[in-house]
Motif scaffolding. Structure first.
Motif, PDB file in Angstrom:
ATOM      1  N   ILE A  24      -0.266 -62.525  11.552  1.00 46.32           N
ATOM      2  CA  ILE A  24       0.110 -63.084  10.245  1.00 46.32           C
ATOM      3  C   ILE A  24      -0.902 -62.642   9.192  1.00 46.32           C
ATOM      4  N   GLU A  25      -2.196 -62.738   9.549  1.00 45.22           N
ATOM      5  CA  GLU A  25      -3.234 -62.319   8.599  1.00 45.22           C
ATOM      6  C   GLU A  25      -3.053 -60.847   8.240  1.00 45.22           C
ATOM      7  N   HIS A  26      -2.839 -60.037   9.272  1.00 43.56           N
ATOM      8  CA  HIS A  26      -2.681 -58.600   9.085  1.00 43.56           C
ATOM      9  C   HIS A  26      -1.541 -58.291   8.113  1.00 43.56           C
ATOM     10  N   PHE A  27      -0.399 -58.960   8.305  1.00 43.86           N
ATOM     11  CA  PHE A  27       0.749 -58.708   7.430  1.00 43.86           C
ATOM     12  C   PHE A  27       0.494 -59.235   6.021  1.00 43.86           C
ATOM     13  N   LEU A  28      -0.205 -60.383   5.929  1.00 47.42           N
ATOM     14  CA  LEU A  28      -0.493 -60.943   4.601  1.00 47.42           C
ATOM     15  C   LEU A  28      -1.344 -59.981   3.778  1.00 47.42           C
ATOM     16  N   ILE A  29      -2.261 -59.280   4.484  1.00 47.84           N
ATOM     17  CA  ILE A  29      -3.117 -58.326   3.773  1.00 47.84           C
ATOM     18  C   ILE A  29      -2.285 -57.196   3.154  1.00 47.84           C
ATOM     19  N   THR A  30      -1.232 -56.806   3.886  1.00 46.35           N
ATOM     20  CA  THR A  30      -0.430 -55.683   3.379  1.00 46.35           C
ATOM     21  C   THR A  30       0.540 -56.096   2.273  1.00 46.35           C
ATOM     22  N   VAL A  31       0.690 -57.396   2.069  1.00 47.00           N
ATOM     23  CA  VAL A  31       1.573 -57.835   0.974  1.00 47.00           C
ATOM     24  C   VAL A  31       0.939 -57.441  -0.354  1.00 47.00           C
ATOM     25  N   ASP A  32       1.740 -56.844  -1.238  1.00 48.24           N
ATOM     26  CA  ASP A  32       1.226 -56.458  -2.546  1.00 48.24           C
ATOM     27  C   ASP A  32       1.918 -57.292  -3.620  1.00 48.24           C
ATOM     28  N   PRO A  33       1.236 -58.231  -4.220  1.00 53.53           N
ATOM     29  CA  PRO A  33       1.881 -59.119  -5.184  1.00 53.53           C
ATOM     30  C   PRO A  33       2.362 -58.363  -6.440  1.00 53.53           C
ATOM     31  N   GLN A  34       1.790 -57.209  -6.701  1.00 57.81           N
ATOM     32  CA  GLN A  34       2.150 -56.471  -7.902  1.00 57.81           C
ATOM     33  C   GLN A  34       3.462 -55.703  -7.704  1.00 57.81           C
ATOM     34  N   SER A  35       3.707 -55.339  -6.451  1.00 57.53           N
ATOM     35  CA  SER A  35       4.860 -54.482  -6.198  1.00 57.53           C
ATOM     36  C   SER A  35       6.117 -55.296  -5.915  1.00 57.53           C
ATOM     37  N   ASP A  36       7.275 -54.761  -6.298  1.00 57.05           N
ATOM     38  CA  ASP A  36       8.533 -55.456  -6.047  1.00 57.05           C
ATOM     39  C   ASP A  36       9.259 -54.878  -4.844  1.00 57.05           C
ATOM     40  N   SER A  37       8.889 -53.690  -4.469  1.00 61.81           N
ATOM     41  CA  SER A  37       9.654 -53.022  -3.425  1.00 61.81           C
ATOM     42  C   SER A  37       9.076 -53.286  -2.041  1.00 61.81           C
ATOM     43  N   GLU A  38       9.970 -53.314  -1.078  1.00 57.43           N
ATOM     44  CA  GLU A  38       9.609 -53.359   0.342  1.00 57.43           C
ATOM     45  C   GLU A  38       8.835 -54.605   0.784  1.00 57.43           C
ATOM     46  N   GLN A  39       8.670 -55.554  -0.102  1.00 56.90           N
ATOM     47  CA  GLN A  39       7.932 -56.758   0.268  1.00 56.90           C
ATOM     48  C   GLN A  39       8.715 -57.610   1.262  1.00 56.90           C
ATOM     49  N   GLU A  40      10.032 -57.594   1.124  1.00 51.48           N
ATOM     50  CA  GLU A  40      10.869 -58.439   1.976  1.00 51.48           C
ATOM     51  C   GLU A  40      10.680 -58.118   3.460  1.00 51.48           C
ATOM     52  N   VAL A  41      10.518 -56.845   3.764  1.00 53.28           N
ATOM     53  CA  VAL A  41      10.339 -56.426   5.156  1.00 53.28           C
ATOM     54  C   VAL A  41       9.087 -57.079   5.732  1.00 53.28           C
ATOM     55  N   ILE A  42       8.039 -57.048   4.937  1.00 53.78           N
ATOM     56  CA  ILE A  42       6.767 -57.620   5.399  1.00 53.78           C
ATOM     57  C   ILE A  42       6.884 -59.136   5.576  1.00 53.78           C
ATOM     58  N   TRP A  43       7.482 -59.770   4.578  1.00 48.40           N
ATOM     59  CA  TRP A  43       7.644 -61.228   4.669  1.00 48.40           C
ATOM     60  C   TRP A  43       8.493 -61.618   5.872  1.00 48.40           C
ATOM     61  N   ALA A  44       9.510 -60.817   6.171  1.00 52.15           N
ATOM     62  CA  ALA A  44      10.353 -61.118   7.334  1.00 52.15           C
ATOM     63  C   ALA A  44       9.518 -61.111   8.611  1.00 52.15           C
ATOM     64  N   GLU A  45       8.604 -60.152   8.702  1.00 55.86           N
ATOM     65  CA  GLU A  45       7.700 -60.074   9.857  1.00 55.86           C
ATOM     66  C   GLU A  45       6.814 -61.322   9.929  1.00 55.86           C
TER      67      GLU A  45
END
Lengths: 129, 710
Positions: free
Chosen positions: B252-273
């Motif tokens: 969870i920590e690992h995926f949270l790090i890759t979340v980019d609050p500035q970007s709109d694209s591809e975030q959903e994939v990460i959140w799903a994980e």
């Protein structure tokens, strides 16, 4: 298991009570060290000044003063400039290890750790010199 | 640490005690220095630190406790033994143990053998011992070891080995290390158990912060907070040995790090994980806490077995829940015939009967038949779910220790089962188990309880007198070495008490050498069991010593009528009267007289009278509540004692008894069957007497008046 430094008292700094309890249990149970505890960087500075421990174990990620900042503060204190410090962290990528060593840390313990081998790990780090 | 050539400091203003102590200690090779008061003691202390100080509680000017407090300011580790003439209360004892760090409290006058034996546990005699051995022994014997747990046996094995290798320093060192490892492991195991309890909460915090961050994807602070929580849990859970939970937190920590609050694209994939990890992690945490819950419950033994005779599909939910809460083994059956069959096959401690159930012969008759099948006066509970009209006297006579009126809930059912547990224990032998180790006491419970023995555990020996008074045990199991107090002292206390001196005491001891045995018997023990305690041996010895008490139970039962003898009835009634007095309750005594009892044998042949009184006793045992007393008052008279009931109720109870009795015919030697009349009279506490004798006399006078009238 000979260490170059004769350790009597250890100061353990971590904001997580569960970790403090577990590490103290492992260290005091298996060695003759007296383990003193601090819950924050600020408390660590006060206690270290007062107790003059032979070893300080510092958690890296703490709210407020984090581990590296605490280390910088500790180094400013007289008599504590040469006290060995070991970092404890759940993030241990190679570049971080190098960074911490540059800052003057003796070594790094990675979390999660095994309380039954924690003291051996520390002694291993210290004997490397 | 013990120093060689160190001495024992004895501080007492009583010359006789000083001389005795010094003679005893010197005989064992200890060096002794005597002090008459606190000043002399302090002077001796300053000159040279003793290995042990024995301090009298009462000293002139500065008393013992004050002196110890002073010493503790500068020396936190000096082993100290306090001698006192009085048994101290719990508060004082805790103060002595925890604040003043007194190793042992001894009772004056001392018993020489026990005195030395107890001290040896603190400081081994110096004679011909290598210093390493003395030191090693000190390191674990001064203070009681950490609570021993599952590893108890291996620890004890090590201690035996330690004792055997006194002369081999290397072996000693190795064993001492091993011992420390096991003790540390045990401590960590316990810490882990308490950490599990907080795990769902910690995981919940992670779930909540992740959810918050998910709902505010542009908020960097919330994201960082979630990262910090995941990071922390990864380290903590992992260190406590829950590596799977730690791994989920790490991902969870690992995926949270890759979340980019500035970007709109591809975030959903990460959140799903992330959400997937949270869900899976939750399942793991749930499984862990469930497992923990079942293992901690598995150790609990049912305190009561009960058969519930209720209509099919009545209220299985509340019943099952209540059984769980009351720690009761419960079975359900839907008909009176089924209930009788079940009772024929198996012994139950109690039964619950729903008055709404269809029965051929009536509910109260079923209650009687169940007791007949059980061959015991088991406690009963009635449920009146359909609000049928039953008088109070019917319920009492029917034998209900408890009646549930109207709504059946898990709560009131649980309470009912608990009341029945207590009522059922009135007739079982009782054992009080005194040991500071909860694991041992729960082991003893698990062995003795299935054998029909009621066990109470006491982990704090200092309050033993309270427990004795409250629990009234038939036998005491006593650990020898407990923190601050030896079992010998506790036993001496019991033996010096008039009320308890005949209660047998069995010592549990890890010292089964000749000296240990002698000490156990010197202190007044009846027997001893060596630790580790073996299941079979424990049960056999306890049963053997109880058999005396159990036989006494049978001598308390009148062989003809199978109710209490006159003297037992008097003794138990007095106890019951005391309880009623304390709770400001009434109590009623009833006397039942068999008419023309003396002539029965002449009229109907030999043993007719015996047969009649036997049948009356049997009827009384099948009716009335388990906790009511039934006893023989004279040849022709039986008595019953009902706590909490007025004579008015008792009079109605007699009416019901009469109805039962009138159905009973007895075979006569003359070929025909005959019936017998009964007469009744009552007395009420406190109205008509404040003790059993007065109440009984009052009732007997009533009987005479009645027969004079007729």
């Amino acid at each position: 298991m000979t260490t170059s430094i004769n350790i009597k008292q250890v100061l353990l700094v971590d904001d997580d009570l569960n970790i403090r309890t577990l590490a103290q249990m492992g260290l005091e149970g298996l060695t003759d060290w007296k383990v003193e505890l601090a819950g924050s960087g600020a408390e660590a500075v006060i206690k270290a000044t007062e107790l003059q421990p032979d070893l300080i174990i510092l958690d890296v990620m703490m709210p407020g003063m984090d581990g590296p900042t605490t280390l910088t503060e500790l180094r400013k204190i007289e008599n504590l400039a040469a006290t060995p410090v070991i970092f404890m962290t759940a993030k241990a990528q190679t570049h971080e290890v190098e960074l911490y060593q540059m800052m003057g840390a003796k070594g790094i313990i990675t979390k999660p750790f095994d309380p039954m081998t924690l003291s051996d790990d520390i002694q291993g780090i210290l004997s490397k010199g | 640490m013990a120093e060689r050539n160190s001495y024992i400091l004895v501080i007492d203003d009583d010359k006789y005690f000083r001389d005795l102590a010094s003679e005893l200690l010197q005989s064992k090779g200890y060096e002794v220095v005597l002090a008459r008061n606190a000043y002399e003691a302090t002077a001796a202390l300053e000159a040279k630190r003793p290995a042990l100080a024995i301090v009298d509680y009462r000293l002139p000017e500065v008393d013992g406790m004050t002196w110890i407090s002073k010493v503790r300011e500068s020396d936190g580790n000096l082993p100290i033994v306090l001698c006192t003439g009085n048994w101290c209360d719990q508060k004082t004892f805790n103060w002595l143990r925890n604040i003043l760090k007194v190793s042992l409290v001894l009772q004056k006058p001392i018993v020489p053998e026990l005195f030395l034996h107890s001290l040896e546990n603190i400081i081994p005699p110096p004679a011909n011992r290598p210093p390493v051995a003395a030191e090693a022994e000190q390191s674990f014997k001064i203070q009681p070891a950490l609570d021993t747990t599952q590893e108890e046996e291996s620890l004890e094995q090590i201690e035996r080995l330690l004792a055997a290798s006194e002369t081999r320093p290397h072996e000693l060192e190795r064993l001492t290390k091993l011992k420390r490892r096991i003790e540390t492991q045990n401590a960590i195991k316990r810490a882990r158990e308490s950490f599990v309890k907080s795990l769902p909460e910690a995981w919940g915090e992670l779930t909540a912060t992740v959810k918050k961050a998910r709902e505010n994807p542009k908020n960097l602070l919330l994201l960082q907070e979630a990262m910090a929580v995941a990071h922390k849990l990864k380290g903590t859970a992992g260190s406590y040995g829950f590596s799977k939970v730690g791994q989920f937190a790490e991902r969870i920590e690992h995926f949270l790090i890759t979340v980019d609050p500035q970007s709109d694209s591809e975030q959903e994939v990460i959140w799903a994980e992330i959400i997937r990890c949270v869900t899976e992690g939750t399942q793991v945490v749930d499984a862990i806490s469930r497992e923990q819950a079942t293992t901690s419950e598995a150790g609990k033994l049912p305190s009561l077995s009960c058969l519930a005779v209720v209509p099919e599909g009545g209220y299985p939910g509340p019943l099952k829940g209540a059984a769980q809460d009351a720690n009761c083994e419960l079975e359900m059956v839907g008909s009176s015939v089924g209930a009788l069959v079940k009772f024929g096959r198996q012994q139950y401690d109690s039964a619950v009967i729903d008055l709404a159930l269809d029965t051929a012969s009536g509910h109260f008759q079923l209650a009687r038949e169940l007791r007949q099948a059980a061959k015991r006066t088991i406690p009963l509970g009635f449920i009146n779910s359909k609000d049928e009209q039953h008088s109070h006297s019917e319920i009492v006579y029917g034998g209900a220790s408890v009646l549930l009126d109207g709504n059946v809930t898990r709560g009131n059912l649980c309470e009912a089962l608990q009341i029945m547990t207590v009522a059922g224990q009135m007739r079982k032998p009782r054992v009080l188990c005194v040991d500071d180790d909860p694991l041992l006491t729960s082991f003893v419970e698990s062995v003795l309880r299935p054998a029909g023995i009621v066990v109470r555990s006491l982990n704090e020996p200092i309050v033993i007198l309270d427990s004795m008074h409250e629990f009234q045990p038939d036998l005491v199991l006593l650990d020898v070495i407990m923190p601050g107090l030896t079992g010998y002292e506790v036993c001496r206390l019991l033996k010096s008490n008039d009320e308890w001196k005949y209660v047998p005491v069995i010592f549990l001891t890890s010292k089964s050498d000749a000296e240990g045995k002698r000490a156990a018997f010197t202190a007044g023990g009846t027997d001893f069991l060596s630790k580790p305690v073996l299941m079979d041996e424990l049960l056999t010895r306890v049963k053997a010593h109880l058999s005396k008490t159990l036989n006494e139970v049978s001598t308390r039962i009148d062989p003809q009528s199978k109710v209490l003898t006159a003297s037992a009835l008097a003794a138990e009634s007095e106890q019951l009267i005391n309880i009623c007095d304390q709770q400001s309750q009434v109590l009623s005594i009833g006397v039942i007289s068999i008419s023309e009892f003396d002539q029965l044998d002449t009229l109907h042949g030999a043993f007719s009278a015996e047969h009649v009184i036997g049948k009356l006793g049997e009827l009384l045992n099948q009716r009335l509540r388990a906790e009511d007393l039934r006893g023989r008052i004279s040849d022709s008279e039986l008595g019953i004692v009902l706590a909490g009931e007025q004579t008015e109720t008792l009079a109605k109870v007699f009416e019901l008894l009469k109805q039962d009795w009138e159905k009973m015919c007895f075979p006569s030697g003359r070929g025909k069957e005959f019936q017998v009349d009964l007469c009744f009279s009552t007395a009420e506490f406190p109205l008509e007497g404040d003790n059993f004798e007065k109440l009984k006399d009052h009732a007997l006078r009533g009987l005479k008046q009645r027969s004079a009238l007729s």
